[in-house]
Enzyme design. Sequence first.
Site, PDB file in Angstrom:
ATOM      1  CB  CYS A   1      -0.996  -0.023   1.139  1.00  0.00           C
ATOM      2  SG  CYS A   1      -2.346   1.184   0.901  1.00  0.00           S
TER       3      CYS A   1
ATOM      4  CD  GLU B   1      -0.775  -5.505   5.289  1.00  0.00           C
ATOM      5  OE1 GLU B   1      -0.670  -4.268   5.437  1.00  0.00           O
ATOM      6  OE2 GLU B   1      -1.037  -6.027   4.178  1.00  0.00           O
TER       7      GLU B   1
ATOM      8  CG  HIS C   1      -3.533  -3.205   3.116  1.00  0.00           C
ATOM      9  ND1 HIS C   1      -2.418  -2.835   3.829  1.00  0.00           N
ATOM     10  CD2 HIS C   1      -4.110  -2.065   2.690  1.00  0.00           C
ATOM     11  CE1 HIS C   1      -2.326  -1.515   3.842  1.00  0.00           C
ATOM     12  NE2 HIS C   1      -3.325  -1.021   3.149  1.00  0.00           N
TER      13      HIS C   1
END
Length: 232
Positions: free
Chosen positions: A92, A179, A177
């Site tokens: 990001c 994660e 994203h």
Amino acid sequence: MHIGILETGAPPGDLARDHGTYTAMVARLLGTDHHYTSYDVRAGTLPAAASECDAYVVTGSAAGVNDGLDWVDALAAFLRSARGHARLIGICFGHQAIAHAFGGVVIKAPQGWGLGLSRYDLTVPVAGLEGGIAAMASHQDQVTHPPAGARVLASSAFTPCAALAYADGAALTLQFHPEFDADYARALIAAHTAPDIGDALRAAAIRSLDAPGDNAAIGAWLNRYLATGRVT
């Protein structure tokens, strides 16, 4: 592998208490086979030399590369020094920061916020992602012109430069994203205070997270890049 996590942001409010820091999320994504060192970039902490770690991951952030922040300039200088000496991953803001550091163009996208589970087409085959990518998005800035020598690996109509691969395996960067698990993504969307995120966008973004994402497969992809320098 020794991985340095260049932490450029933090979960808003008290979300870190329930979901962990961005360093913890990246470590969960990449797994326990690595040793991790976290650097608080916003506080002015960066590796003294690229050789401190084998690879670096630049996390997400509420900041933008065009905000005129001294720590963003310092990060860009470090990334340029690390290129070719350590593998680089950007997520990001990290995707944008690496592009910015290497001569790309990042702007606040006129199409507004990318928010919620988003789908991207791949321009190259990636094991485990044969049907494309589904992953959480939370961004307003975008890379519009990749640096020289970088190629687009994933795109959508909303985000044409959603993943970039840099020449000679220097970096692999993602606008989305992987994660963020669904629980954290829902909490983050609910906590967003940006005035241009309306109720309808917020509700649609939260609903989108009922569909499965590809975080595990993306994590495996990133680990293959870390081990080999190849992006396919």
